[in-house]
Design an enzyme around this catalytic site. Structure first.
Site, PDB file in Angstrom:
ATOM      1  N   GLU A 144      45.446  51.921  35.619  1.00  0.00           N
ATOM      2  CA  GLU A 144      44.800  52.441  36.822  1.00  0.00           C
ATOM      3  C   GLU A 144      45.776  52.919  37.897  1.00  0.00           C
ATOM      4  O   GLU A 144      45.556  53.938  38.534  1.00  0.00           O
ATOM      5  CB  GLU A 144      43.893  51.368  37.475  1.00  0.00           C
ATOM      6  CG  GLU A 144      42.644  51.061  36.717  1.00  0.00           C
ATOM      7  CD  GLU A 144      42.814  49.860  35.818  1.00  0.00           C
ATOM      8  OE1 GLU A 144      41.817  49.228  35.522  1.00  0.00           O
ATOM      9  OE2 GLU A 144      43.956  49.555  35.402  1.00  0.00           O
ATOM     10  N   ASP A 200      38.091  43.919  32.692  1.00  0.00           N
ATOM     11  CA  ASP A 200      36.742  43.562  33.129  1.00  0.00           C
ATOM     12  C   ASP A 200      35.820  44.753  32.933  1.00  0.00           C
ATOM     13  O   ASP A 200      36.193  45.777  32.369  1.00  0.00           O
ATOM     14  CB  ASP A 200      36.747  43.090  34.591  1.00  0.00           C
ATOM     15  CG  ASP A 200      37.210  44.167  35.564  1.00  0.00           C
ATOM     16  OD1 ASP A 200      37.561  45.279  35.109  1.00  0.00           O
ATOM     17  OD2 ASP A 200      37.226  43.902  36.774  1.00  0.00           O
ATOM     18  N   HIS A 248      37.263  35.410  32.511  1.00  0.00           N
ATOM     19  CA  HIS A 248      38.641  35.372  32.035  1.00  0.00           C
ATOM     20  C   HIS A 248      39.280  34.084  32.524  1.00  0.00           C
ATOM     21  O   HIS A 248      38.657  33.242  33.146  1.00  0.00           O
ATOM     22  CB  HIS A 248      39.424  36.576  32.589  1.00  0.00           C
ATOM     23  CG  HIS A 248      38.771  37.884  32.283  1.00  0.00           C
ATOM     24  ND1 HIS A 248      38.579  38.324  31.004  1.00  0.00           N
ATOM     25  CD2 HIS A 248      38.261  38.844  33.098  1.00  0.00           C
ATOM     26  CE1 HIS A 248      37.975  39.504  31.035  1.00  0.00           C
ATOM     27  NE2 HIS A 248      37.773  39.829  32.289  1.00  0.00           N
ATOM     28  N   TYR A 298      45.032  38.208  36.315  1.00  0.00           N
ATOM     29  CA  TYR A 298      44.030  39.145  36.837  1.00  0.00           C
ATOM     30  C   TYR A 298      43.128  38.458  37.855  1.00  0.00           C
ATOM     31  O   TYR A 298      42.689  37.324  37.658  1.00  0.00           O
ATOM     32  CB  TYR A 298      43.196  39.714  35.694  1.00  0.00           C
ATOM     33  CG  TYR A 298      42.334  40.874  36.124  1.00  0.00           C
ATOM     34  CD1 TYR A 298      42.898  41.984  36.744  1.00  0.00           C
ATOM     35  CD2 TYR A 298      40.960  40.852  35.917  1.00  0.00           C
ATOM     36  CE1 TYR A 298      42.115  43.051  37.145  1.00  0.00           C
ATOM     37  CE2 TYR A 298      40.170  41.922  36.312  1.00  0.00           C
ATOM     38  CZ  TYR A 298      40.755  43.015  36.923  1.00  0.00           C
ATOM     39  OH  TYR A 298      39.971  44.071  37.334  1.00  0.00           O
ATOM     40  N   GLU A 322      34.655  46.930  35.046  1.00  0.00           N
ATOM     41  CA  GLU A 322      35.133  48.152  35.701  1.00  0.00           C
ATOM     42  C   GLU A 322      36.268  48.791  34.908  1.00  0.00           C
ATOM     43  O   GLU A 322      36.332  50.006  34.749  1.00  0.00           O
ATOM     44  CB  GLU A 322      35.606  47.837  37.126  1.00  0.00           C
ATOM     45  CG  GLU A 322      34.498  47.467  38.098  1.00  0.00           C
ATOM     46  CD  GLU A 322      33.543  48.612  38.361  1.00  0.00           C
ATOM     47  OE1 GLU A 322      34.012  49.721  38.677  1.00  0.00           O
ATOM     48  OE2 GLU A 322      32.323  48.403  38.239  1.00  0.00           O
ATOM     49  N   ARG A 354      40.116  39.368  39.274  1.00  0.00           N
ATOM     50  CA  ARG A 354      38.643  39.464  39.285  1.00  0.00           C
ATOM     51  C   ARG A 354      38.108  38.677  38.095  1.00  0.00           C
ATOM     52  O   ARG A 354      38.103  39.154  36.978  1.00  0.00           O
ATOM     53  CB  ARG A 354      38.187  40.924  39.222  1.00  0.00           C
ATOM     54  CG  ARG A 354      38.473  41.685  40.492  1.00  0.00           C
ATOM     55  CD  ARG A 354      37.787  43.037  40.524  1.00  0.00           C
ATOM     56  NE  ARG A 354      38.075  43.732  41.773  1.00  0.00           N
ATOM     57  CZ  ARG A 354      39.097  44.567  41.937  1.00  0.00           C
ATOM     58  NH1 ARG A 354      39.892  44.833  40.923  1.00  0.00           N
ATOM     59  NH2 ARG A 354      39.307  45.164  43.096  1.00  0.00           N
ATOM     60  N   ASP A 375      42.137  47.582  33.392  1.00  0.00           N
ATOM     61  CA  ASP A 375      41.887  46.162  33.676  1.00  0.00           C
ATOM     62  C   ASP A 375      40.900  45.530  32.691  1.00  0.00           C
ATOM     63  O   ASP A 375      40.012  46.209  32.168  1.00  0.00           O
ATOM     64  CB  ASP A 375      41.346  46.008  35.105  1.00  0.00           C
ATOM     65  CG  ASP A 375      42.433  46.252  36.147  1.00  0.00           C
ATOM     66  OD1 ASP A 375      43.614  46.219  35.774  1.00  0.00           O
ATOM     67  OD2 ASP A 375      42.097  46.485  37.318  1.00  0.00           O
TER      68      ASP A 375
END
Length: 878
Positions: free
Chosen positions: A7, A82, A343, A296, A84, A298, A80
């Site tokens: 990203e 997740d 996670h 990570y 998103e 989130r 990432d």
């Protein structure tokens, strides 16, 4: 070299360091596509087809990836781990396929890593997979729902509730939480109660405090001592009796550490300890993650990888000793409902590195230190304590007191970290002196204390996130943006650390609760989140979720089409009546207009947003007051719609008004003969509600003439402008030219003298290198022989030049200004005029009146015929 896409450029830089020259690592810079904000982006008639648009900023990033694929036909999506991140990978694959950068033979793989370390990245590269479509479909469903709610509900708000900005599927539910808490606070009525404390002394002279728990042989409840009289009677009951220790009970106790951080608890703790908002916490954590310092950020998970637990236990032993390492590893069970975001917890990637050993910015250092301490603490030994309860009483058992104390025998995890609290709770953790059963107690003081029950506290960002988590509203990746959005929309403001709803927020919530109650229901929103979790687990079809939602929601939207604004406002009046029009002490109608005594008060909305209370007899009665409960003290000083009369001067009424652009004073009324009476804005430093006649007259005397400037005779003025008090050196205050200089205070506008004014104006001219100062000729040549007007030689930035009227002609380098003749000067002016027809025309018009001013009167009648020529010339001068 395979093309790896992440990203952000920061993440790309870190990963590139681990992968080396065998890979090309590029950044997508976040989402590359989104739904355009227009009707039809989600086509409900075409099975919820979604029409994506490549963001303008993303086109160059997608092109860079496409260009890289020309050199190496292999793509690795490493966004990432997740929902998103999975969506961004899907969008990239779709966008690159659409532009034919991904061909049939292009291998496309997806890799995920929970931390950006060499080991994690290398292992991820060895275990590629395909894009997880259930996760993508959960994202698509969420995005479609947010679009359908926002795009269909927001226009209803705009039409029916002027000033409202938007509504959202989770945003509006979160706003409801804050508004309902505020209404609880307003409805709260404090209740008085008393307690009694005694300062006692042991036979050895050591003092401690105990509180009254039993009176007249009965255990006291919180409100049993309801006033000062009862409290004083309790004091007398204690002081009139001898006291001794009835029992001493010491119990061992232990305290366990909190679980490691997940997204919501990290946001809460950063808010409690540092006052960080949810957005600031997440952006700081993002930078730590991209630099490879933490896992990570989130996640709903609180479990730790086995190797991380071992690393933490080793770090604890090395730093604090073996006694701080528990015999068994601590295992924390994940409570997340949606396994896709469960996670590993948020933890340092290297437990041996504390904040001091890393080169970090201030915010990153604080947050990393918090994460590091919490992670070590969660694997440390429990704290061991001894809690002591001492019961003291009289022989007749009419009076009983209790003292509690605590001794920490082994600090355990408390040596490193203790979790913060949102609202402080009193705990008896004081250390007690040595006390034995049967000891006589000496009374040093007996004190009654008055208390009042407290309303529920307003939400902080921390407690709001905690409540959203408890209700199952939103998800870790959305908490920060939701809390930020309701503040950006000006539905909520922050006062200190507390969230307070604005008028707009109250109105939106009242409207939605009446007409879309189901869709801002806590259970409904949480159930929808669960349905999305089922989609991500491949247990539900996302199109079916959308169909079920849209069937009922579209019907609710349709039912509001016939609603009139007046009907909506009256309904909101009813809902907010307890808040806006509380019962009066004398029992009169709280909605009766106090100004005219006939109209009925109701809530009105302003075009600029927000609301106020106005009279139904408008425009005959112009009574208004601020939105909210009546405030008699505020209304005394408030400025009514028809202005507040300050007094009279020379027969004119002087009033202060509240205008569209702020308060102002006015001399006399607006009449047919005088449509624009003298007015002057009231400075911000002078509260308009407290303004008195003398100051109003001072304002109306502006602009003030100080006098003609001693050097050029041009007037010097003082005035108050948009940017504060200032001086002006010009023929008039409306003159756009001249020189302006700031004054230090409002008082100087009315007191500054010529000497001070000249000094300030000179300093201003000097500070800008002479800009604005009238240039003086270095040689005056006389009047133009044909056209009239002075011809002068001036010194310019690029050398000397001839000036006549508005014509500036450069003097050739070979001619000295002192040797320039009038004849040559006229030639230079003519050459300049030849290049500008518009200036030549102006010069010709100036020449004609100079020779035959009297004989040319008829020319005035011909003037209209020349207008077209002027229009043609105008564009050339631009």
């Amino acid at each position: 070299m395979p093309v790896v896409v992440v990203e952000s450029p920061a993440k790309a830089k870190t990963i590139n360091k681990y992968l080396g020259d065998n890979y090309t690592v590029l950044a997508s810079y976040g989402h590359v596509r989104d739904l355009p904000p227009k009707d039809g982006s989600v086509d409900t008639d075409a099975d919820f087809e979604m029409k994506w648009e490549l963001a303008s900023d993303s086109k160059k990033h997608v092109k860079a990836i496409a260009d890289a694929l020309k050199d190496d036909n292999a793509l690795i999506l490493a966004t990432d781990p997740d929902r998103e991140g999975e969506a961004i990978s899907w969008h990239l694959q779709e966008a690159l396929t659409k532009r034919k950068s991904i061909k049939k033979d292009t291998p496309v793989s997806r890799v995920v890593f929970n931390q950006i370390t060499k080991k994690a990245v290398t292992e991820a590269m060895q275990n590629p997979r395909q894009v997880d479509m259930p996760l993508v479909e959960a994202y698509l469903a969420r995005r479609a729902l947010d679009y359908l709610v926002g795009f269909n509900l927001s226009p209803v708000l705009w039409r029916k509730l002027p000033g409202a900005k938007s509504a959202g599927r989770v945003q509006s539910v979160t706003l409801r939480l804050i508004v309902e808490r505020e209404m609880e606070i307003e409805a709260f009525r404090a209740r008085e109660y008393w307690s009694v404390k005694a300062l006692l002394s042991t036979p050895r002279g050591q003092e401690f405090e105990a509180r009254l728990t039993t009176l007249a042989g009965k255990k006291l409840d919180k409100f049993d001592l309801s006033d000062a009289t009862q409290a004083e009677m309790a004091v007398q009951a204690i002081t009139s009796r001898d006291l001794s220790v009835m029992s001493v009970e010491a119990k061992p106790a232990s305290r366990n550490p909190s679980a490691p951080f997940m997204t919501s608890t990290l946001q809460q703790e950063a808010s409690r300890k540092f006052g960080m908002g949810a957005r600031q916490t997440m952006s700081t954590a993002q930078r730590l993650y991209e630099a490879g310092h933490i896992t990570y950020m989130r996640t709903d998970g609180i479990d730790m990888a086995p190797e991380a637990v071992t690393m933490a236990r080793d770090a604890i032993k090395d730093r604090y000793g073996a006694e701080y390492v528990p015999a068994e590893q601590r295992i924390y069970k994940n409570k997340a409902k949606n396994a896709q975001e469960a996670h590993e917890c948020i933890r340092p990637t290297d437990m041996t590195k504390d904040a001091g050993s890393l080169n970090l910015e201030a915010d990153q250092r604080k947050l990393y230190d918090l994460i590091w301490k919490r992670t070590l603490a969660c694997q440390m030994a429990s704290a061991r304590m001894e809690r002591t309860t001492v019961e003291i009483g009289s022989k007749d058992e009419q009076v009983g007191l209790r003292a509690n104390g605590q001794v920490v025998l082994f600090d355990g995890f408390l040596r490193v970290y203790e979790e913060g609290r949102d609202d402080v709770v009193d705990e008896d953790d004081k250390r007690l002196p040595q006390i034995s059963e049967g000891d006589k107690m000496d009374k040093r003081a007996v004190t009654p204390e008055q208390h009042f029950t407290q309303p529920p506290p307003r939400y902080t960002e921390a407690t709001l996130v905690k409540r959203m988590e408890e209700l199952g509203i939103g998800r870790p990746s959305t908490y920060a943006s939701i809390v930020t959005t309701i503040q950006d929309r000006e539905y909520v403001r922050k006062d200190g650390n507390r969230l307070i709803p604005e008028d707009k927020g109250r109105l939106v919530t009242a409207f939605l609760e009446n007409y879309f109650r189901r869709y801002i229901g806590y259970d409904f929103t949480a159930d929808l989140e669960n349905q999305l979790d089922q989609v991500s687990a491949a247990d539900a079809d996302y199109k079916e979720v959308l169909h079920r939602f849209w069937r009922d929601f579209s019907a609710a939207i349709g039912e509001t089409s016939e609603l009139r604004i007046t009907e909506v406002l009256e309904k909101i009046n009813e809902v907010l009546e307890p808040h806006l029009f509380p019962p009066t002490e004398d029992g009169t109608d709280p909605r009766l207009c106090p100004h005219c005594g006939a109209g009925r008060l109701s809530m009105r909305t302003a075009r600029s947003g927000g609301a106020f209370i106005g009279c139904s007899n408008y425009p005959e009665c112009r009574y208004t007051r601020p939105f909210g409960p009546p405030d008699p003290e505020a209304e005394k000083s408030a400025i009514p719609p028809d202005g507040k009369l300050l007094g009279t001067d020379e027969g004119d009424e002087i009033r202060v008004f509240k205008g569209r652009f702020g308060p102002y004073v006015q001399r006399g009324p607006v009449t047919e003969e005088n449509k624009k009476p003298p007015r002057q804005s009231v400075p911000k430093d002078w509260p308009a509600e407290e303004l008195e006649l003398d100051r109003a007259l001072m304002l109306l005397s502006l602009p003030r003439q100080i006098g003609p400037h001693p050097e050029d005779g041009i007037m010097v003025w003082s005035n108050i402008g948009r940017y504060g008090p200032y001086l002006k050196h010009a023929e008039s205050t409306s003159d756009r030219g001249g020189t302006n200089a700031n004054l230090e205070s409002l008082d100087e506008v009315f007191t500054v003298g010529m000497n001070r004014a000249v000094q300030l104006l000179a300093e201003k001219v000097a500070s800008r290198g002479g800009r604005g100062k009238a240039a003086k000729p270095i040689r005056e040549m006389g009047e133009h022989p044909d056209l009239g007007g002075d011809v002068n030689v001036m010194e310019g930035k690029y050398g000397p030049y001839v000036k006549w009227e508005k014509v500036n002609a450069t003097i050739p380098k070979e001619i000295e200004p002192a040797d320039l003749t009038m004849e040559r000067a006229v030639e230079l002016i003519e050459e300049k005029l030849a290049k500008s027809p518009a200036k030549r025309k102006a010069a010709t018009k100036k020449k004609a009146p100079a020779k035959k001013a009297a004989a040319k009167k008829p020319a005035a009648k011909k003037a209209p015929a020349k207008k077209p020529a002027a229009k043609k010339a105008a564009p050339k001068t631009d």
